[in-house]
Design a protein around this motif. Structure first.
Motif, PDB file in Angstrom:
ATOM      1  N   CYS A  42       0.832  -1.211   0.000  1.00  0.00           N
ATOM      2  CA  CYS A  42       0.000   0.000   0.000  1.00  0.00           C
ATOM      3  C   CYS A  42       0.860   1.252   0.000  1.00  0.00           C
ATOM      4  N   GLU A  43       0.359   2.294  -0.684  1.00  0.00           N
ATOM      5  CA  GLU A  43       1.016   3.591  -0.593  1.00  0.00           C
ATOM      6  C   GLU A  43       0.615   4.263   0.721  1.00  0.00           C
ATOM      7  N   LEU A  44       1.472   5.151   1.206  1.00  0.00           N
ATOM      8  CA  LEU A  44       1.113   5.897   2.414  1.00  0.00           C
ATOM      9  C   LEU A  44      -0.010   6.878   2.097  1.00  0.00           C
ATOM     10  N   VAL A  45      -0.995   6.929   2.962  1.00  0.00           N
ATOM     11  CA  VAL A  45      -2.169   7.766   2.740  1.00  0.00           C
ATOM     12  C   VAL A  45      -1.881   9.205   3.180  1.00  0.00           C
ATOM     13  N   HIS A  46      -2.270  10.161   2.337  1.00  0.00           N
ATOM     14  CA  HIS A  46      -2.154  11.564   2.696  1.00  0.00           C
ATOM     15  C   HIS A  46      -3.299  11.937   3.634  1.00  0.00           C
ATOM     16  N   PRO A  47      -3.026  12.662   4.716  1.00  0.00           N
ATOM     17  CA  PRO A  47      -4.094  13.046   5.642  1.00  0.00           C
ATOM     18  C   PRO A  47      -5.264  13.728   4.950  1.00  0.00           C
ATOM     19  N   GLU A  48      -4.958  14.555   3.942  1.00  0.00           N
ATOM     20  CA  GLU A  48      -6.039  15.263   3.251  1.00  0.00           C
ATOM     21  C   GLU A  48      -6.946  14.304   2.473  1.00  0.00           C
ATOM     22  N   SER A  49      -6.429  13.123   2.100  1.00  0.00           N
ATOM     23  CA  SER A  49      -7.259  12.137   1.403  1.00  0.00           C
ATOM     24  C   SER A  49      -8.361  11.622   2.327  1.00  0.00           C
ATOM     25  N   ILE A  50      -8.006  11.389   3.595  1.00  0.00           N
ATOM     26  CA  ILE A  50      -8.990  10.920   4.568  1.00  0.00           C
ATOM     27  C   ILE A  50     -10.011  12.023   4.852  1.00  0.00           C
ATOM     28  N   GLN A  51      -9.522  13.255   4.991  1.00  0.00           N
ATOM     29  CA  GLN A  51     -10.425  14.377   5.255  1.00  0.00           C
ATOM     30  C   GLN A  51     -11.396  14.588   4.102  1.00  0.00           C
ATOM     31  N   GLN A  52     -10.898  14.474   2.886  1.00  0.00           N
ATOM     32  CA  GLN A  52     -11.729  14.687   1.704  1.00  0.00           C
ATOM     33  C   GLN A  52     -12.771  13.581   1.546  1.00  0.00           C
ATOM     34  N   ALA A  53     -12.424  12.376   1.985  1.00  0.00           N
ATOM     35  CA  ALA A  53     -13.321  11.227   1.803  1.00  0.00           C
ATOM     36  C   ALA A  53     -14.676  11.472   2.452  1.00  0.00           C
ATOM     37  N   ARG A  54     -14.668  12.076   3.641  1.00  0.00           N
ATOM     38  CA  ARG A  54     -15.934  12.284   4.337  1.00  0.00           C
ATOM     39  C   ARG A  54     -16.830  13.277   3.593  1.00  0.00           C
ATOM     40  N   LYS A  55     -16.215  14.148   2.804  1.00  0.00           N
ATOM     41  CA  LYS A  55     -17.002  15.093   2.003  1.00  0.00           C
ATOM     42  C   LYS A  55     -17.575  14.420   0.763  1.00  0.00           C
ATOM     43  N   LEU A  56     -16.916  13.350   0.318  1.00  0.00           N
ATOM     44  CA  LEU A  56     -17.298  12.707  -0.942  1.00  0.00           C
ATOM     45  C   LEU A  56     -18.252  11.532  -0.773  1.00  0.00           C
ATOM     46  N   THR A  57     -18.286  10.950   0.436  1.00  0.00           N
ATOM     47  CA  THR A  57     -19.091   9.746   0.617  1.00  0.00           C
ATOM     48  C   THR A  57     -19.685   9.663   2.014  1.00  0.00           C
ATOM     49  N   SER A  58     -20.803   8.967   2.085  1.00  0.00           N
ATOM     50  CA  SER A  58     -21.420   8.667   3.382  1.00  0.00           C
ATOM     51  C   SER A  58     -21.142   7.221   3.796  1.00  0.00           C
ATOM     52  N   LEU A  59     -20.340   6.505   2.982  1.00  0.00           N
ATOM     53  CA  LEU A  59     -20.010   5.116   3.307  1.00  0.00           C
ATOM     54  C   LEU A  59     -19.150   5.043   4.567  1.00  0.00           C
ATOM     55  N   PRO A  60     -19.244   3.950   5.337  1.00  0.00           N
ATOM     56  CA  PRO A  60     -18.326   3.753   6.457  1.00  0.00           C
ATOM     57  C   PRO A  60     -16.875   3.776   5.981  1.00  0.00           C
ATOM     58  N   ILE A  61     -16.020   4.417   6.765  1.00  0.00           N
ATOM     59  CA  ILE A  61     -14.597   4.541   6.435  1.00  0.00           C
ATOM     60  C   ILE A  61     -13.769   3.784   7.469  1.00  0.00           C
ATOM     61  N   PHE A  62     -12.881   2.900   6.988  1.00  0.00           N
ATOM     62  CA  PHE A  62     -11.932   2.204   7.859  1.00  0.00           C
ATOM     63  C   PHE A  62     -10.524   2.656   7.513  1.00  0.00           C
ATOM     64  N   LEU A  63      -9.697   2.778   8.534  1.00  0.00           N
ATOM     65  CA  LEU A  63      -8.292   3.142   8.358  1.00  0.00           C
ATOM     66  C   LEU A  63      -7.438   1.934   8.704  1.00  0.00           C
ATOM     67  N   SER A  64      -6.360   1.709   7.954  1.00  0.00           N
ATOM     68  CA  SER A  64      -5.513   0.545   8.221  1.00  0.00           C
ATOM     69  C   SER A  64      -4.056   0.870   7.921  1.00  0.00           C
ATOM     70  N   GLY A  65      -3.199   0.014   8.432  1.00  0.00           N
ATOM     71  CA  GLY A  65      -1.778   0.131   8.158  1.00  0.00           C
ATOM     72  C   GLY A  65      -0.991   0.730   9.309  1.00  0.00           C
ATOM     73  N   GLY A  66      -0.337  -0.135  10.070  1.00  0.00           N
ATOM     74  CA  GLY A  66       0.567   0.317  11.124  1.00  0.00           C
ATOM     75  C   GLY A  66      -0.098   0.989  12.313  1.00  0.00           C
ATOM     76  N   ILE A  67      -1.408   0.800  12.478  1.00  0.00           N
ATOM     77  CA  ILE A  67      -2.112   1.470  13.576  1.00  0.00           C
ATOM     78  C   ILE A  67      -1.954   0.653  14.861  1.00  0.00           C
ATOM     79  N   ASN A  68      -1.515   1.321  15.925  1.00  0.00           N
ATOM     80  CA  ASN A  68      -1.413   0.689  17.231  1.00  0.00           C
ATOM     81  C   ASN A  68      -2.011   1.614  18.295  1.00  0.00           C
ATOM     82  N   PRO A  69      -2.231   1.127  19.508  1.00  0.00           N
ATOM     83  CA  PRO A  69      -2.860   1.969  20.530  1.00  0.00           C
ATOM     84  C   PRO A  69      -2.081   3.261  20.816  1.00  0.00           C
TER      85      PRO A  69
END
Length: 207
Positions: free
Chosen positions: A142-169
């Motif tokens: 996977c490519e590294l996700v740009h923060p603005e891509s996640i922010q923009q997604a909520r403006k473009l869709t009402s679908l549930p959004i999941f984040l993945s990759g290297g996430i820890n507590p």
């Protein structure tokens, strides 16, 4: 169908199966709300082996009323009557997949491509997933996700959004300013000596 949210556990079938089944049960007990079987099989595995593994996972998950998806292999999802499929990219045979998996869950990895978010919205998929939010050895494709891509997604869709990759507590709080429904995890839970507690730790940080 219940709301898609929370901890989305991705299972790596390249790990020892008996141990993986036990860890999956512990993770479900901890509160995992969605399972995906990664299409990452050992080389010597037969189709019958795959079917048996999928059925074993589904049997465990049914006790907790948790949906089981498979990565990419929609025909195997159909054979095993799984709850859906996660796609890494838009397949040419999407209409066939949708017809074959009627009323099932279909998710898509979108990365930094806005056109994929819009495609998922237009085709009424079940959810979208961003990969990879942080560097991760288990999702090195996977490519590294740009923060603005996640922010923009909520403006473009009402679908549930999941984040993945290297996430820890420890780094989960860095995502608190984004709007999303859940996170997908592999090693943070499956490599833990106590998967149940690992899930609960993630859930506490999510709240």
């Amino acid at each position: 169908m219940k709301k898609l949210e929370g901890i989305y556990l991705v299972l790596d079938p390249n790990q020892p199966w008996l141990e993986l089944l036990e860890k999956t049960q512990q993770a479900l007990k901890g509160g995992v709300q969605l399972l995906q079987i990664w299409n990452h099989w050992p080389e010597q595995v037969t189709e019958q082996d795959k079917i048996k593994f999928c059925q074993d996972i589904k049997k465990i998950a049914q006790t907790y009323q948790v949906p089981v998806l498979i990565n990419e292999d929609w025909k195997l999802a159909e054979k095993c009557n799984l709850d859906g499929v996660h796609l890494d990219k838009v397949p040419e045979e999407f209409e066939l997949i949708r017809e074959s998996l009627k009323s099932k869950i279909i998710g898509l990895t979108v990365g930094n491509q806005e056109e994929l978010i819009l495609w998922a919205e237009e085709n009424q998929l079940s959810y979208i997933s961003f990969c990879s939010v942080f560097p991760s050895s288990s999702v090195d494709t996977c490519e590294l996700v740009h923060p603005e891509s996640i922010q923009q997604a909520r403006k473009l869709t009402s679908l549930p959004i999941f984040l993945s990759g290297g996430i820890n507590p420890e780094n989960l709080e860095k995502l608190s300013h984004f709007s999303f429904e859940g996170i997908a995890v592999i090693s943070g839970i499956l490599n833990s000596t106590d998967p149940e507690m690992a899930v609960q730790t993630y859930l506490q940080q999510l709240k």
